[in-house]
Design a protein around this motif. Sequence first.
Motif, PDB file in Angstrom:
ATOM      1  N   ASN A 137      -7.053   5.046  70.802  1.00 13.33           N
ATOM      2  CA  ASN A 137      -8.112   5.483  69.902  1.00 13.33           C
ATOM      3  C   ASN A 137      -8.667   4.297  69.109  1.00 13.33           C
ATOM      4  OD1 ASN A 137      -8.429   8.699  69.531  1.00 13.33           O
ATOM      5  ND2 ASN A 137      -6.381   8.181  70.265  1.00 13.33           N
ATOM      6  N   ALA A 138      -9.977   4.278  68.959  1.00 11.95           N
ATOM      7  CA  ALA A 138     -10.667   3.188  68.260  1.00 11.95           C
ATOM      8  C   ALA A 138     -10.595   3.428  66.756  1.00 11.95           C
ATOM      9  CB  ALA A 138     -12.114   3.109  68.726  1.00 11.95           C
ATOM     10  N   THR A 139      -9.586   2.869  66.114  1.00 16.94           N
ATOM     11  CA  THR A 139      -9.385   3.055  64.683  1.00 16.94           C
ATOM     12  C   THR A 139      -9.797   1.817  63.897  1.00 16.94           C
ATOM     13  OG1 THR A 139      -7.117   2.198  64.692  1.00 16.94           O
ATOM     14  CG2 THR A 139      -7.409   4.539  65.207  1.00 16.94           C
ATOM     15  N   ASP A 140     -10.061   1.999  62.620  1.00 19.48           N
ATOM     16  CA  ASP A 140     -10.429   0.876  61.761  1.00 19.48           C
ATOM     17  C   ASP A 140      -9.295  -0.143  61.667  1.00 19.48           C
ATOM     18  OD1 ASP A 140     -12.882   2.007  61.311  1.00 19.48           O
ATOM     19  OD2 ASP A 140     -12.346   2.887  59.367  1.00 19.48           O
ATOM     20  N   GLU A 141      -8.065   0.336  61.663  1.00 19.06           N
ATOM     21  CA  GLU A 141      -6.919  -0.567  61.573  1.00 19.06           C
ATOM     22  C   GLU A 141      -6.840  -1.463  62.806  1.00 19.06           C
ATOM     23  OE1 GLU A 141      -3.774  -2.394  59.761  1.00 19.06           O
ATOM     24  OE2 GLU A 141      -5.109  -0.861  58.897  1.00 19.06           O
ATOM     25  N   ARG A 142      -7.052  -0.895  63.974  1.00 22.20           N
ATOM     26  CA  ARG A 142      -7.002  -1.685  65.205  1.00 22.20           C
ATOM     27  C   ARG A 142      -8.194  -2.628  65.321  1.00 22.20           C
ATOM     28  NH1 ARG A 142      -5.052   3.556  68.549  1.00 22.20           N
ATOM     29  NH2 ARG A 142      -2.795   3.268  68.311  1.00 22.20           N
ATOM     30  N   ARG A 143      -9.328  -2.257  64.704  1.00 27.98           N
ATOM     31  CA  ARG A 143     -10.509  -3.121  64.752  1.00 27.98           C
ATOM     32  C   ARG A 143     -10.270  -4.446  64.018  1.00 27.98           C
ATOM     33  NH1 ARG A 143     -14.917  -0.291  66.774  1.00 27.98           N
ATOM     34  NH2 ARG A 143     -14.708   1.983  66.615  1.00 27.98           N
ATOM     35  N   LYS A 144      -9.242  -4.520  63.221  1.00 28.41           N
ATOM     36  CA  LYS A 144      -8.901  -5.789  62.581  1.00 28.41           C
ATOM     37  C   LYS A 144      -8.390  -6.799  63.605  1.00 28.41           C
ATOM     38  CE  LYS A 144      -7.550  -3.484  58.248  1.00 28.41           C
ATOM     39  NZ  LYS A 144      -6.408  -3.175  57.340  1.00 28.41           N
ATOM     40  N   GLN A 145      -7.888  -6.288  64.739  1.00 30.72           N
ATOM     41  CA  GLN A 145      -7.308  -7.159  65.762  1.00 30.72           C
ATOM     42  C   GLN A 145      -8.171  -7.268  67.019  1.00 30.72           C
ATOM     43  OE1 GLN A 145      -2.868  -6.599  66.258  1.00 30.72           O
ATOM     44  NE2 GLN A 145      -3.324  -4.672  65.224  1.00 30.72           N
TER      45      GLN A 145
ATOM     46  N   SER B 141       5.786   5.890  69.172  1.00 28.88           N
ATOM     47  CA  SER B 141       5.664   4.871  68.124  1.00 28.88           C
ATOM     48  C   SER B 141       4.384   4.050  68.298  1.00 28.88           C
ATOM     49  CB  SER B 141       6.872   3.930  68.144  1.00 28.88           C
ATOM     50  OG  SER B 141       6.941   3.241  69.380  1.00 28.88           O
ATOM     51  N   SER B 142       3.944   3.428  67.203  1.00 30.56           N
ATOM     52  CA  SER B 142       2.758   2.555  67.196  1.00 30.56           C
ATOM     53  C   SER B 142       1.497   3.279  67.643  1.00 30.56           C
ATOM     54  CB  SER B 142       2.995   1.317  68.072  1.00 30.56           C
ATOM     55  OG  SER B 142       4.120   0.600  67.653  1.00 30.56           O
ATOM     56  N   THR B 143       1.406   4.575  67.320  1.00 31.85           N
ATOM     57  CA  THR B 143       0.229   5.364  67.677  1.00 31.85           C
ATOM     58  C   THR B 143      -0.413   5.939  66.425  1.00 31.85           C
ATOM     59  OG1 THR B 143       1.507   7.419  67.905  1.00 31.85           O
ATOM     60  CG2 THR B 143       1.278   6.039  69.880  1.00 31.85           C
ATOM     61  N   ILE B 144      -1.608   6.484  66.596  1.00 34.01           N
ATOM     62  CA  ILE B 144      -2.274   7.154  65.479  1.00 34.01           C
ATOM     63  C   ILE B 144      -1.464   8.363  65.015  1.00 34.01           C
ATOM     64  CG2 ILE B 144      -4.597   6.386  66.075  1.00 34.01           C
ATOM     65  CD1 ILE B 144      -5.040   9.124  67.440  1.00 34.01           C
ATOM     66  N   HIS B 145      -0.751   8.978  65.941  1.00 35.02           N
ATOM     67  CA  HIS B 145       0.047  10.153  65.588  1.00 35.02           C
ATOM     68  C   HIS B 145       1.226   9.759  64.699  1.00 35.02           C
ATOM     69  CE1 HIS B 145      -2.484  11.781  68.656  1.00 35.02           C
ATOM     70  NE2 HIS B 145      -1.901  11.050  69.595  1.00 35.02           N
TER      71      HIS B 145
ATOM     72  N   ILE C 227      -7.510   7.639  60.095  1.00 32.65           N
ATOM     73  CA  ILE C 227      -6.313   7.335  60.884  1.00 32.65           C
ATOM     74  C   ILE C 227      -6.575   7.518  62.375  1.00 32.65           C
ATOM     75  CG2 ILE C 227      -3.950   8.067  61.397  1.00 32.65           C
ATOM     76  CD1 ILE C 227      -3.602   8.747  58.467  1.00 32.65           C
ATOM     77  N   HIS C 228      -7.222   8.614  62.752  1.00 33.52           N
ATOM     78  CA  HIS C 228      -7.360   8.953  64.160  1.00 33.52           C
ATOM     79  C   HIS C 228      -8.515   8.227  64.852  1.00 33.52           C
ATOM     80  CE1 HIS C 228      -5.150  12.797  62.862  1.00 33.52           C
ATOM     81  NE2 HIS C 228      -4.314  12.057  63.544  1.00 33.52           N
ATOM     82  N   GLY C 229      -9.504   7.778  64.090  1.00 26.05           N
ATOM     83  CA  GLY C 229     -10.596   7.012  64.678  1.00 26.05           C
ATOM     84  C   GLY C 229     -11.628   7.865  65.392  1.00 26.05           C
ATOM     85  N   ALA C 230     -12.540   7.166  66.091  1.00 29.34           N
ATOM     86  CA  ALA C 230     -13.702   7.818  66.704  1.00 29.34           C
ATOM     87  C   ALA C 230     -13.385   8.486  68.030  1.00 29.34           C
ATOM     88  CB  ALA C 230     -14.808   6.784  66.900  1.00 29.34           C
TER      89      ALA C 230
END
Length: 257
Positions: free
Chosen positions: A97-105, A144-148, A213-216
Motif C-alpha cells: 500500500n502506498a502510504t505516507d510513511e513509505r513515501r519517505k523511502q 509484521s512491517s505492514t499497514i495492518h 496509515i492504510h494509504g491510497a
Amino acid sequence: MNGFARFIATALLTAVGASGALAQAKEWKEIRIGTEGAYPPYNNLNAKKELEGFEIDLGNLLCEKMKVKCTWVVQDWDGIIPALQANKYDVIFAGMNATDERRKQVDFTAVYSKTPIWAVGPKNTKSDDISPAALKGKTIGTQSSTIHANYLEKFYKDSDIRLYPTQEEANLDLINGRLDYNVADALALADFLRGQGKDCCRRIAEVKRDDAIHGAGVAGAVRKSDTALKELINKAIAEAIADGSHKKLEDKWFKYD
C-alpha cells in the motif's frame, strides 16, 4: 470501465503524456521486479516454486506494453524496501500500500488495486464487534512491517498483537487456535477462507480504513531517482485499465469484488 478505473486512466494519461513516456522507453530494456511470493492472490509461489498471482500477471502484462524484458526476484517482506534501495531490483509489486510513511523511502506508481480490510476469526465467534474495547485482551495476528501491524499497534494497545513474517503463518496460528482474530487485506483473507480456513473460520467484520496509515491503495514502489521508470509504468497501467486487460486479471484472480 467503472468510475474508479476511468478516473485512474484519465489522470494517468494526462499526467504522464504519451510522448514523454515513449521517449524514455528505449532506456529501459529490462526491468527487475521484486515480490514476496507469499501473499496470494497478489503474489505466491505455487507447489512447483513458480510465481503466480494477480501482480505476477500484471507485471508481465505491463512489461509487454512497455516492450521491455521482465525479470522477477523473490524477496522476504521485511527486507523488500532495503533490497530495492540496494539495487537488487527496480520496482516492487508485492501487495504494498502506498502510504505516507513509505513515501519517505520510495516513490509509488499509480494505484492498481484498492480493497477493504477484514478481521477474521473462528466460526464460533459470537460477536461481530471489533472495536478496541471489544477486543481488549484478545490475541490479534497479522503480518509484521505492514499497514495492518501499524494500525493494530496504534489503536489496539490493550490487545495482544502478534506479528508474523508471512500472512500464511498468521493464518495457520488462527486455524490452530492460537489467535482470536486475524487482520489483513480482504482479498488475501477471502482466499484463505475459501481454502485452508473454510472449516474453521469466518469473516467477522470490515476494518475501518485510516487513510494516514492504510494509504491510497496498492501500487508499485520505485527508487525516488527513477522518475522515468515510474512514468513508463504509469502509462502502461493506464493503458491496461483503458483496454480492459487490467479488469480481466482482476476477474481471474480476485474472487471477492
